[in-house]
Design a protein around this motif. Sequence first.
Motif, PDB file in Angstrom:
ATOM      1  N   ASN A  67     -36.260 -35.970  32.472  1.00 21.70           N
ATOM      2  CA  ASN A  67     -36.455 -37.429  32.603  1.00 21.70           C
ATOM      3  C   ASN A  67     -35.159 -38.213  32.749  1.00 21.70           C
ATOM      4  O   ASN A  67     -35.188 -39.438  32.811  1.00 21.70           O
ATOM      5  CB  ASN A  67     -37.172 -37.971  31.361  1.00 21.70           C
ATOM      6  CG  ASN A  67     -38.477 -37.272  31.133  1.00 21.70           C
ATOM      7  OD1 ASN A  67     -39.298 -37.225  32.028  1.00 21.70           O
ATOM      8  ND2 ASN A  67     -38.645 -36.691  29.957  1.00 21.70           N
ATOM      9  N   GLN A  68     -34.037 -37.532  32.714  1.00 19.01           N
ATOM     10  CA  GLN A  68     -32.756 -38.216  32.590  1.00 19.01           C
ATOM     11  C   GLN A  68     -31.700 -37.353  33.263  1.00 19.01           C
ATOM     12  O   GLN A  68     -31.781 -36.127  33.157  1.00 19.01           O
ATOM     13  CB  GLN A  68     -32.506 -38.338  31.068  1.00 19.01           C
ATOM     14  CG  GLN A  68     -31.126 -38.584  30.612  1.00 19.01           C
ATOM     15  CD  GLN A  68     -30.723 -40.029  30.818  1.00 19.01           C
ATOM     16  OE1 GLN A  68     -30.378 -40.370  31.948  1.00 19.01           O
ATOM     17  NE2 GLN A  68     -30.744 -40.849  29.788  1.00 19.01           N
ATOM     18  N   ARG A  69     -30.719 -37.942  33.930  1.00 15.42           N
ATOM     19  CA  ARG A  69     -29.698 -37.098  34.563  1.00 15.42           C
ATOM     20  C   ARG A  69     -28.752 -36.552  33.493  1.00 15.42           C
ATOM     21  O   ARG A  69     -28.092 -37.326  32.784  1.00 15.42           O
ATOM     22  CB  ARG A  69     -28.921 -37.887  35.619  1.00 15.42           C
ATOM     23  CG  ARG A  69     -28.014 -36.965  36.405  1.00 15.42           C
ATOM     24  CD  ARG A  69     -27.819 -37.389  37.827  1.00 15.42           C
ATOM     25  NE  ARG A  69     -27.430 -36.225  38.619  1.00 15.42           N
ATOM     26  CZ  ARG A  69     -26.942 -36.286  39.844  1.00 15.42           C
ATOM     27  NH1 ARG A  69     -26.800 -37.443  40.448  1.00 15.42           N
ATOM     28  NH2 ARG A  69     -26.615 -35.176  40.487  1.00 15.42           N
ATOM     29  N   VAL A  70     -28.702 -35.231  33.389  1.00 11.95           N
ATOM     30  CA  VAL A  70     -27.818 -34.563  32.431  1.00 11.95           C
ATOM     31  C   VAL A  70     -26.921 -33.605  33.207  1.00 11.95           C
ATOM     32  O   VAL A  70     -27.409 -32.753  33.952  1.00 11.95           O
ATOM     33  CB  VAL A  70     -28.619 -33.760  31.368  1.00 11.95           C
ATOM     34  CG1 VAL A  70     -27.682 -32.973  30.468  1.00 11.95           C
ATOM     35  CG2 VAL A  70     -29.506 -34.679  30.544  1.00 11.95           C
ATOM     36  N   THR A  71     -25.625 -33.750  33.018  1.00  5.91           N
ATOM     37  CA  THR A  71     -24.652 -32.879  33.689  1.00  5.91           C
ATOM     38  C   THR A  71     -23.858 -32.172  32.606  1.00  5.91           C
ATOM     39  O   THR A  71     -23.523 -32.782  31.585  1.00  5.91           O
ATOM     40  CB  THR A  71     -23.709 -33.732  34.568  1.00  5.91           C
ATOM     41  OG1 THR A  71     -24.521 -34.476  35.476  1.00  5.91           O
ATOM     42  CG2 THR A  71     -22.725 -32.869  35.349  1.00  5.91           C
ATOM     43  N   ILE A  72     -23.545 -30.906  32.826  1.00  2.00           N
ATOM     44  CA  ILE A  72     -22.828 -30.157  31.796  1.00  2.00           C
ATOM     45  C   ILE A  72     -21.536 -29.569  32.374  1.00  2.00           C
ATOM     46  O   ILE A  72     -21.505 -29.149  33.544  1.00  2.00           O
ATOM     47  CB  ILE A  72     -23.735 -29.063  31.170  1.00  2.00           C
ATOM     48  CG1 ILE A  72     -23.051 -28.429  29.961  1.00  2.00           C
ATOM     49  CG2 ILE A  72     -24.154 -28.014  32.184  1.00  2.00           C
ATOM     50  CD1 ILE A  72     -23.984 -27.642  29.068  1.00  2.00           C
ATOM     51  N   ALA A  73     -20.501 -29.566  31.542  1.00  2.00           N
ATOM     52  CA  ALA A  73     -19.230 -28.962  31.953  1.00  2.00           C
ATOM     53  C   ALA A  73     -19.337 -27.440  31.859  1.00  2.00           C
ATOM     54  O   ALA A  73     -19.917 -26.910  30.907  1.00  2.00           O
ATOM     55  CB  ALA A  73     -18.101 -29.462  31.051  1.00  2.00           C
ATOM     56  N   VAL A  74     -18.766 -26.769  32.850  1.00  2.00           N
ATOM     57  CA  VAL A  74     -18.751 -25.292  32.844  1.00  2.00           C
ATOM     58  C   VAL A  74     -17.338 -24.845  33.236  1.00  2.00           C
ATOM     59  O   VAL A  74     -16.655 -25.533  34.007  1.00  2.00           O
ATOM     60  CB  VAL A  74     -19.780 -24.702  33.837  1.00  2.00           C
ATOM     61  CG1 VAL A  74     -21.204 -24.930  33.354  1.00  2.00           C
ATOM     62  CG2 VAL A  74     -19.608 -25.279  35.243  1.00  2.00           C
ATOM     63  N   ASP A  75     -16.912 -23.716  32.683  1.00  2.00           N
ATOM     64  CA  ASP A  75     -15.564 -23.238  33.048  1.00  2.00           C
ATOM     65  C   ASP A  75     -15.524 -21.729  33.268  1.00  2.00           C
ATOM     66  O   ASP A  75     -14.449 -21.137  33.317  1.00  2.00           O
ATOM     67  CB  ASP A  75     -14.521 -23.674  32.002  1.00  2.00           C
ATOM     68  CG  ASP A  75     -14.671 -22.957  30.677  1.00  2.00           C
ATOM     69  OD1 ASP A  75     -15.651 -22.197  30.488  1.00  2.00           O
ATOM     70  OD2 ASP A  75     -13.792 -23.149  29.816  1.00  2.00           O
ATOM     71  N   SER A  76     -16.723 -21.095  33.386  1.00  2.00           N
ATOM     72  CA  SER A  76     -16.768 -19.641  33.600  1.00  2.00           C
ATOM     73  C   SER A  76     -18.114 -19.285  34.218  1.00  2.00           C
ATOM     74  O   SER A  76     -19.060 -20.091  34.163  1.00  2.00           O
ATOM     75  CB  SER A  76     -16.634 -18.913  32.254  1.00  2.00           C
ATOM     76  OG  SER A  76     -17.748 -19.258  31.431  1.00  2.00           O
ATOM     77  N   GLU A  77     -18.202 -18.066  34.739  1.00  2.00           N
ATOM     78  CA  GLU A  77     -19.501 -17.622  35.253  1.00  2.00           C
ATOM     79  C   GLU A  77     -20.500 -17.562  34.100  1.00  2.00           C
ATOM     80  O   GLU A  77     -21.690 -17.857  34.266  1.00  2.00           O
ATOM     81  CB  GLU A  77     -19.344 -16.251  35.933  1.00  2.00           C
ATOM     82  CG  GLU A  77     -18.511 -16.359  37.204  1.00  2.00           C
ATOM     83  CD  GLU A  77     -18.475 -15.074  38.029  1.00  2.00           C
ATOM     84  OE1 GLU A  77     -19.068 -14.061  37.589  1.00  2.00           O
ATOM     85  OE2 GLU A  77     -17.860 -15.097  39.122  1.00  2.00           O
ATOM     86  N   TYR A  78     -20.008 -17.196  32.933  1.00  2.00           N
ATOM     87  CA  TYR A  78     -20.890 -17.089  31.756  1.00  2.00           C
ATOM     88  C   TYR A  78     -21.564 -18.431  31.471  1.00  2.00           C
ATOM     89  O   TYR A  78     -22.791 -18.510  31.295  1.00  2.00           O
ATOM     90  CB  TYR A  78     -20.066 -16.641  30.542  1.00  2.00           C
ATOM     91  CG  TYR A  78     -20.905 -16.193  29.359  1.00  2.00           C
ATOM     92  CD1 TYR A  78     -21.027 -14.846  29.037  1.00  2.00           C
ATOM     93  CD2 TYR A  78     -21.577 -17.122  28.569  1.00  2.00           C
ATOM     94  CE1 TYR A  78     -21.802 -14.440  27.957  1.00  2.00           C
ATOM     95  CE2 TYR A  78     -22.349 -16.724  27.497  1.00  2.00           C
ATOM     96  CZ  TYR A  78     -22.454 -15.382  27.192  1.00  2.00           C
ATOM     97  OH  TYR A  78     -23.226 -14.971  26.127  1.00  2.00           O
ATOM     98  N   THR A  79     -20.760 -19.514  31.400  1.00  2.00           N
ATOM     99  CA  THR A  79     -21.347 -20.821  31.061  1.00  2.00           C
ATOM    100  C   THR A  79     -22.265 -21.318  32.181  1.00  2.00           C
ATOM    101  O   THR A  79     -23.270 -21.977  31.918  1.00  2.00           O
ATOM    102  CB  THR A  79     -20.248 -21.877  30.750  1.00  2.00           C
ATOM    103  OG1 THR A  79     -19.217 -21.808  31.735  1.00  2.00           O
ATOM    104  CG2 THR A  79     -19.655 -21.673  29.379  1.00  2.00           C
TER     105      THR A  79
END
Length: 315
Positions: A75-87
């Motif tokens: 229902n809401q725009r959520v963006t997440i930081a990633v720094d590896s293939e794992y994340t």
Amino acid sequence: MSLRHPGAKLRPHTKAHKCTQIANLQQNYGHKTFTCATPREIIGMAAAGVGEDLLLANEVVDHDRLSALAKVSENQRVTIAVDSEYTIQAASHAGLRDVLIDINVGLKRCGVAPELAGQLADFARKQKMTVRGVMGYEGHLMMIDSHDKRKQRVSESMQLLARAAQDVGGEIISAGGTGTFDLHDSTCINELQAGSYALMDTHYAKLNLPFDQSCFVLGTIISKSDGWLVIDVGLKSLGMDHGNPTIDGYDVMFCSDEHTTIVPNKGQAETKVSVGDKLRVIPAHIDPTMAMHEMAFLVRGEEVIDAWSIDLRGW
Ligand SMILES: Cc1ncc(COP(=O)(O)O)c(C=O)c1O
């Protein structure tokens, strides 16, 4: 801050206050995009209906927490930081779609090396994720005393981010904090992630920034001895990693779990305060201080005019 970075140019960081009422005030000043540090902050902001575009500027690998974020993202725009293939894989498996590639711009914390950012973005796109751009937090530069030197170092650090942004693509280039709020070239980043400016602390006050101290912990004098006083505020109610708190008119001798022992400033006559009197204790680090309290009281002079829940605490 809103004058300098209006609207979406500021993505206020909720980690500094953990309070949706304060976030709502920031929204009233025109900011609809927010930065968060924990899943709980994202979930709480969405539940309170504050903000339209929430960034978790932090890496998360726990499937349950990521799934809770994915639910919010329906229902809401959520963006997440990633720094590896794992994340990236962890976020993708949980059902999250929007990512920012977190770049190491010199702080030895999260973030991929700038030269590897492009291939990480390609990996995310292969998982059918939308790569919205890059972020890089130059936290190691916030407290450089000299403004010119700080500016120079920020510029060097942002060159790393700019290089990564070219390889990654997307529209967002997000960085910065309170200590570097006036040092970013708007051609380099397009949003600032400052948080502490809203309440401030004595650590940041050393930089003579144009933001006022607006938060204190109210302590009560619980004991008075020949030469010192004790208040009922200590390590369990103050973020202490930036040093002792400040109390106008007094020097802090030491803090212990539930107490702070103080003496009148050197050269001052014997203090007139008594057991039962209250003193305002200004924290050295606002973020962990807020995380230790359930409520904040809004005061005008001595009058309490409102009480706000610090509702974004927890994980
Ligand atoms: C990722 C990130 N962005 C921005 C900030 C900026 O915060 P402040 O306003 O306290 O400098 C922080 C603070 O720790 C952070 O961790």
